[in-house]
Structures are given as C-alpha cells and as structure tokens.
Design a protein around this motif. Sequence first.
Motif, PDB file in Angstrom:
ATOM      1  N   LEU A 239       4.577  -9.669 -10.604  1.00 46.54           N
ATOM      2  CA  LEU A 239       4.343 -10.540  -9.254  1.00 46.54           C
ATOM      3  C   LEU A 239       4.185 -11.705  -9.182  1.00 46.54           C
ATOM      4  O   LEU A 239       4.716 -12.151  -8.170  1.00 46.54           O
ATOM      5  CB  LEU A 239       2.370  -9.911  -9.122  1.00 46.54           C
ATOM      6  N   ASN A 240       3.766 -12.363 -10.320  1.00 45.86           N
ATOM      7  CA  ASN A 240       3.903 -13.708 -10.949  1.00 45.86           C
ATOM      8  C   ASN A 240       5.481 -14.458 -10.273  1.00 45.86           C
ATOM      9  O   ASN A 240       5.793 -15.467  -9.755  1.00 45.86           O
ATOM     10  CB  ASN A 240       3.380 -14.162 -11.580  1.00 45.86           C
ATOM     11  N   LEU A 241       6.598 -13.398 -10.816  1.00 41.29           N
ATOM     12  CA  LEU A 241       7.333 -13.328 -11.728  1.00 41.29           C
ATOM     13  C   LEU A 241       8.270 -13.301  -9.670  1.00 41.29           C
ATOM     14  O   LEU A 241       9.402 -14.145  -9.257  1.00 41.29           O
ATOM     15  CB  LEU A 241       8.410 -12.833 -12.630  1.00 41.29           C
TER      16      LEU A 241
ATOM     17  N   GLN B 268       8.180 -16.557  -7.112  1.00 44.11           N
ATOM     18  CA  GLN B 268       8.277 -17.830  -7.182  1.00 44.11           C
ATOM     19  C   GLN B 268      10.177 -17.686  -7.526  1.00 44.11           C
ATOM     20  O   GLN B 268      10.629 -18.008  -7.264  1.00 44.11           O
ATOM     21  CB  GLN B 268       8.037 -17.566  -8.805  1.00 44.11           C
TER      22      GLN B 268
ATOM     23  N   SER C 111       0.217  -8.043 -13.477  1.00 46.89           N
ATOM     24  CA  SER C 111       0.169  -9.543 -13.200  1.00 46.89           C
ATOM     25  C   SER C 111       2.120 -10.521 -13.347  1.00 46.89           C
ATOM     26  O   SER C 111       2.076 -11.585 -12.415  1.00 46.89           O
ATOM     27  CB  SER C 111      -0.068 -10.307 -14.144  1.00 46.89           C
ATOM     28  N   THR C 112       2.324 -10.030 -14.544  1.00 47.18           N
ATOM     29  CA  THR C 112       4.021 -10.687 -14.999  1.00 47.18           C
ATOM     30  C   THR C 112       4.835 -10.982 -13.733  1.00 47.18           C
ATOM     31  O   THR C 112       5.790 -11.929 -13.108  1.00 47.18           O
ATOM     32  CB  THR C 112       3.866 -10.973 -16.184  1.00 47.18           C
TER      33      THR C 112
ATOM     34  N   PRO D 215      -1.229 -18.041 -14.187  1.00 48.65           N
ATOM     35  CA  PRO D 215      -1.637 -17.186 -12.939  1.00 48.65           C
ATOM     36  C   PRO D 215      -1.592 -16.297 -12.755  1.00 48.65           C
ATOM     37  O   PRO D 215      -1.384 -15.730 -11.570  1.00 48.65           O
ATOM     38  CB  PRO D 215       0.490 -17.814 -13.304  1.00 48.65           C
ATOM     39  N   GLY D 216      -1.192 -15.386 -13.486  1.00 55.82           N
ATOM     40  CA  GLY D 216      -1.263 -14.153 -13.830  1.00 55.82           C
ATOM     41  C   GLY D 216      -2.868 -13.746 -13.408  1.00 55.82           C
ATOM     42  O   GLY D 216      -3.431 -12.510 -12.906  1.00 55.82           O
ATOM     43  N   LYS D 217      -3.985 -14.234 -13.412  1.00 54.26           N
ATOM     44  CA  LYS D 217      -4.902 -14.084 -13.135  1.00 54.26           C
ATOM     45  C   LYS D 217      -5.342 -13.643 -11.012  1.00 54.26           C
ATOM     46  O   LYS D 217      -5.580 -12.801 -11.197  1.00 54.26           O
ATOM     47  CB  LYS D 217      -6.095 -15.044 -13.625  1.00 54.26           C
ATOM     48  N   LYS D 218      -4.711 -14.753 -11.158  1.00 52.01           N
ATOM     49  CA  LYS D 218      -4.944 -13.844  -9.441  1.00 52.01           C
ATOM     50  C   LYS D 218      -4.448 -12.662  -9.397  1.00 52.01           C
ATOM     51  O   LYS D 218      -4.715 -12.174  -8.126  1.00 52.01           O
ATOM     52  CB  LYS D 218      -4.413 -15.420  -7.866  1.00 52.01           C
ATOM     53  N   TYR D 219      -3.333 -12.653  -9.730  1.00 49.72           N
ATOM     54  CA  TYR D 219      -2.369 -10.990  -9.336  1.00 49.72           C
ATOM     55  C   TYR D 219      -3.409  -9.820 -10.079  1.00 49.72           C
ATOM     56  O   TYR D 219      -3.604  -9.053  -9.300  1.00 49.72           O
ATOM     57  CB  TYR D 219      -1.478 -11.744 -10.002  1.00 49.72           C
ATOM     58  N   ARG D 220      -4.433 -10.551 -10.699  1.00 44.19           N
ATOM     59  CA  ARG D 220      -4.722  -8.891 -11.791  1.00 44.19           C
ATOM     60  C   ARG D 220      -6.193  -8.875 -10.659  1.00 44.19           C
ATOM     61  O   ARG D 220      -7.209  -7.751 -10.418  1.00 44.19           O
ATOM     62  CB  ARG D 220      -5.818  -9.536 -13.201  1.00 44.19           C
TER      63      ARG D 220
END
Length: 324
Positions: free
Chosen positions: A102-104, A107, A99-100, A167-172
């Motif tokens: 994907l977020n990075l 970004q 999740s981190t 932020p990581g919640k949506k990627y999970r």
Amino acid sequence: QAFPEINLLGIHINLGIGYHSEQVEDMVKELCERWKVPLFVYNLPEEEGFSIDDFVFTQFKHKVCSACGVIKRYLFSVVAKRLELDAIATGHHLDDALSTMLNLFFQGDFHSLVRLSPVLPPLSEKQVKKVKPLFYTPEREIIYYAIFKDIPLESPRCPHAEGVNIPGKKYREFLDFWEEKNPQFRYQALSVFLKKLFPILKKTAKREEEVFECKKCGEPTSSPQKICSRCRRVELIFNIKNRVLEFSNEEEAKKMITDKEIEILDVDALGLEPFSTSRRRLFKVLRPFRGKALLLRGKDPAKTYYFVLKLRKLGFQAYHLKGG
C-alpha cells in the motif's frame, strides 16, 4: 521439523550498536541452541571497521534506520553467497507485505512494488533467491504460535528506532479498520495485488531494470553511477576521521578534546530518559551547554550511551564517559 529435507542455517548480523547488539546476539544464540539450528554470526565492526552507530556522524543521522536497512540487505546477500546457500528466508508476514504494498502503491513506486513477491529471483549470479515463508500468514497468528511454543517475542529496544516514523504503521491501522467490516479483507487485498495488479505492471513495464557491477565492491547494483547504495553510505562514514563516542575516563577525554570546553553531566541527576524525553525539553535543559563537549555519565551505561546517540542526532558534541 515440518520440513526435514531442508537444511536450515541461521544468519545474524551484529551491527555494532553499543550495548544493544550484544544483547540481541545473545538472544539469537539462545534461540538457535534451543531449536538446534546452526548459527553464523557476522560481526560488522570486526569485519568491516565500522558500526551502525557511526551513521550519527553523517547526513544519515536522522535516517539511521534507512541506512541500516541497506547495510543489512547487502550483508545478508553477501553472506548467503559466501556460505553457498540456496536461498535467504526472511520473516516478513502478511501484514508486512500488505502495508508495504500500500505504501509503495500510493508513492507510485510500481517497480519496487512488483518485487514484493513471496519468491524473489536473484538479480545476478552473485545473489541467491529470497523467499518469504510467512508471506500469507497474519502477524497475529505468528504471535499466537510464538506464545504457544514459548518463543521470545520481545527484544531489546534499538536506540535508533526512537522517534522513527514507520510509513507502514498507518496502513496497518487501515487494514485493521477494514478487517472489522470484512474478516477476509487482508487476503482479498493481497489477491488483488498478486493476481490482478502485478501481471499488468509487469506487462506494461517499459524495460527491465539494468543491473551493473558496483565499482567498489563488485556486487550488483541498478545505480547508473555503478556504485551501490551500501558503498555510497559506507564512504560517508570513512570520510569521518574521528568517530569516537565513548571515553574510558576523564583524562582520556581531555587528551582527545582540545578544541572545546568540556562539561561533565550526570544523566541521572538531570532526570532525562533517552527514549521518552522530548526534543524540546532536551534543548531547554541543555541550552546552557551548547557549544561545549559534553561527557555524560550515569548508573546505567546503556541508558547513558543511548542518550549520547540521541544528542548527537540533535547536533550536540556528546560522549559517554564509561569510567564516570
């Protein structure tokens, strides 16, 4: 037990969050005693004269979790070096990592992305390496193991986590969606990041990030101003002269508050909850008291104190009246 040759030491940072940190510390001590793991506790207010709650007086009052993360990472590194440890082991698991990542990735923060390896070498001699033993383990497997071993899964809810957008919640949720179609999706995605993308990013990196020594604390920092993130945030706190959030009684409050009219409110009578009451409802109920110093009292000290923190973030001059 699985690795008898490794000497483990638990590190707990007591962040000084009122009515919360002490509960968490008790849970950590109980768990370490059960597993016969020695524990080192670093009490932030006692050691450094401030707490995470103090950030409600600063520009980080809506981003307390962000400031808290910086403080914790800094302290784990400092404490590990002080205790002469070989490595810091954290509990980040597969879902955290992906999740981190994907977020990075979305970004465009590729520099931070390549530092999400299961083993992270130190940036300087003043740091120790960081390892993530659960890096390849899905969260659900950790939950199953915890249930099997009767390890506590829940801890007291942090008052600063209320309303925070993670932020990581949506990627999970994204990972869960694709895993329904492909049970191996998580492992395949991690493999692509580690074996395909990371080597390319490292090769195309223009330069290694330059590391300086912080002018204030001496710890490593990549800031061109040579002042680390932790020191910049702590400086904001110590620029605030009055960081009082609680009073023992009404008389003490009146001696300290001389510039505003004081209003005493009973949280229970108002029917408001610190975690569930919406911001709109709070403004509506408390509009008549805007501009006054609010002393809050209630049957549950923790609940009342958490309510004070929430009101502080909304711009109210609120205090907890402990003896009310």
